[in-house]
Motif scaffolding. Structure first.
Motif, mmCIF file in Angstrom:
data_model
loop_
_atom_site.group_PDB
_atom_site.id
_atom_site.type_symbol
_atom_site.label_atom_id
_atom_site.label_comp_id
_atom_site.label_asym_id
_atom_site.label_seq_id
_atom_site.Cartn_x
_atom_site.Cartn_y
_atom_site.Cartn_z
ATOM 1 N N THR A 1 1.105 -0.907 -0.115
ATOM 2 C CA THR A 1 -0.024 -0.407 0.017
ATOM 3 C C THR A 1 0.893 0.987 -0.246
ATOM 4 O O THR A 1 2.231 1.327 0.322
ATOM 5 C CB THR A 1 -1.012 -0.112 1.138
ATOM 6 N N ILE A 2 0.198 2.356 -0.248
ATOM 7 C CA ILE A 2 1.199 3.824 -0.016
ATOM 8 C C ILE A 2 1.681 4.078 1.283
ATOM 9 O O ILE A 2 2.748 4.155 1.250
ATOM 10 C CB ILE A 2 0.179 4.504 0.085
ATOM 11 N N ASP A 3 1.010 3.608 1.690
ATOM 12 C CA ASP A 3 1.429 3.669 3.399
ATOM 13 C C ASP A 3 2.383 2.653 3.680
ATOM 14 O O ASP A 3 3.918 3.084 4.474
ATOM 15 C CB ASP A 3 -0.043 3.026 4.697
ATOM 16 N N THR A 4 2.667 2.234 3.391
ATOM 17 C CA THR A 4 3.707 0.907 3.756
ATOM 18 C C THR A 4 5.429 1.540 2.650
ATOM 19 O O THR A 4 6.016 1.810 2.799
ATOM 20 C CB THR A 4 3.743 -0.159 2.697
ATOM 21 N N VAL B 1 5.474 4.675 1.491
ATOM 22 C CA VAL B 1 5.660 5.406 3.112
ATOM 23 C C VAL B 1 6.525 5.774 4.361
ATOM 24 O O VAL B 1 7.663 6.278 3.906
ATOM 25 C CB VAL B 1 4.263 6.471 3.061
ATOM 26 N N GLU B 2 6.154 4.701 4.677
ATOM 27 C CA GLU B 2 7.017 4.084 5.789
ATOM 28 C C GLU B 2 8.449 3.770 5.118
ATOM 29 O O GLU B 2 9.337 3.716 6.051
ATOM 30 C CB GLU B 2 6.473 2.783 6.583
ATOM 31 N N ARG C 1 10.383 6.857 5.059
ATOM 32 C CA ARG C 1 10.986 7.480 5.947
ATOM 33 C C ARG C 1 11.977 6.453 6.555
ATOM 34 O O ARG C 1 12.755 7.547 7.523
ATOM 35 C CB ARG C 1 9.367 7.626 6.572
ATOM 36 N N SER D 1 6.913 12.110 -4.924
ATOM 37 C CA SER D 1 6.365 11.257 -3.514
ATOM 38 C C SER D 1 5.967 10.448 -3.601
ATOM 39 O O SER D 1 5.334 10.858 -3.787
ATOM 40 C CB SER D 1 6.501 12.837 -2.295
ATOM 41 N N VAL E 1 3.645 9.729 -1.461
ATOM 42 C CA VAL E 1 2.613 10.812 -0.737
ATOM 43 C C VAL E 1 1.384 11.163 -1.571
ATOM 44 O O VAL E 1 1.202 10.951 -1.155
ATOM 45 C CB VAL E 1 3.081 11.020 0.313
#
Length: 218
Positions: free
Chosen positions: A85-88, A90-91, A94, A126, A128
Motif C-alpha cells: 500500500t501507499i502507507d507501506t 511511505v514507511e 521514512r 514523493s 505520498v
C-alpha cells in the motif's frame, strides 16, 4: 560495476534480476529470505540492496528497520512489492529506503532505479503524492548511435519455403545481427528491439540463437 544484493523469496524474480544486473556488469548475490540477507549483508558489504517486502520469515520493512536500528543501513536499499500500500511505501522511505519499485518491474524501471540508487539520488516524485502505479521512473536514454556500428553483413534468404520457416530464418538473422552489434548485451538488445527481456530470451531459445557465440563475436 557494483556489488548488488537481491532479496526475494520468488526464485523466478531472483533469477531474472540477477541475469539483468549481471548483464550490466554488476556482481550479484542472491538471498531468498531475511536470514540469508543478514548473512550476505555482513559478508559482501553490498553497494546496493534490492529488497522484497513480503517474505515468509521476516518482511522487508522489518529487516529495513533492523538494519537502520543497528547502524547497518549504510547502503542504498530499493524496496520491491506487488501488493504493498501507499502507507507501506511511505514507511519504507521514512525508515531509509532509497526508492520503491512496484512489481512487475520493467527493465527500464529497474535499471533507472539501480542507477539512481548507486548515485544515491532520491526519487523526484514523493510516494505520498501519487499512487504506486504512477511511480514509473523515467526510461533510460536511447543508446548512443554515434558509436562505430557493427559491420553490415549481407543476408540472403531462401524464399521458396513455407512462410513460417522463412519468417523464422529472418527473425534469427535479425536478432543475431543486433546481438553482435550490442556486444551480446541482452539488456541493450531488449531495448533496441522493444521486447521484454523474458520474452526476448524465450524468442532466442525458440529460434536456436547461440548467445555465447554472439558475445564472442561482439
Amino acid at each position: 560495476m557494483a556489488n548488488i544484493l537481491v532479496v526475494d523469496d520468488e526464485l523466478g524474480i531472483r533469477d531474472l534480476l540477477s541475469e539483468i544486473l549481471f548483464d550490466e556488469g554488476h556482481q550479484v548475490e542472491l538471498a531468498e529470505n531475511a536470514a540469508q540477507a543478514r548473512d550476505a549483508r555482513q559478508r559482501m558489504r553490498p553497494d546496493l540492496v534490492l529488497l522484497d517486502i513480503w517474505m515468509p520469515d521476516t518482511d522487508g520493512v522489518s529487516l529495513l528497520k533492523e538494519w537502520a536500528a543497528t547502524g547497518l543501513l549504510n547502503m542504498p536499499v530499493i524496496m520491491m512489492s506487488g501488493h504493498a500500500t501507499i502507507d507501506t511505501a511511505v514507511e519504507a522511505v521514512r525508515i531509509g529506503a532509497q526508492a520503491f519499485l512496484e512489481k512487475p518491474i520493467t527493465l527500464q524501471k529497474l535499471l533507472k532505479a539501480v542507477e539512481q540508487g548507486l548515485a544515491r539520488e532520491p526519487l523526484k516524485a514523493s510516494p505520498v503524492a501519487v499512487p504506486l502505479s504512477q511511480h514509473a521512473l523515467a526510461p533510460l536514454a536511447p543508446v548512443n548511435e554515434s558509436v562505430t556500428p557493427a559491420p553490415m553483413v549481407e543476408q540472403t534468404f531462401d524464399l521458396d519455403r513455407p512462410l513460417r520457416e522463412a519468417r523464422d530464418a529472418f527473425e534469427k538473422a535479425y536478432f543475431e545481427f543486433h546481438l553482435v552489434k550490442e556486444g551480446g548485451s541482452m539488456t541493450r538488445v531488449a531495448e533496441k528491439t522493444g521486447l521484454e527481456r523474458t520474452h526476448l530470451y524465450r524468442k532466442l531459445k525458440q529460434l536456436g540463437v547461440d548467445l555465447s557465440r554472439s558475445k564472442r563475436v561482439g
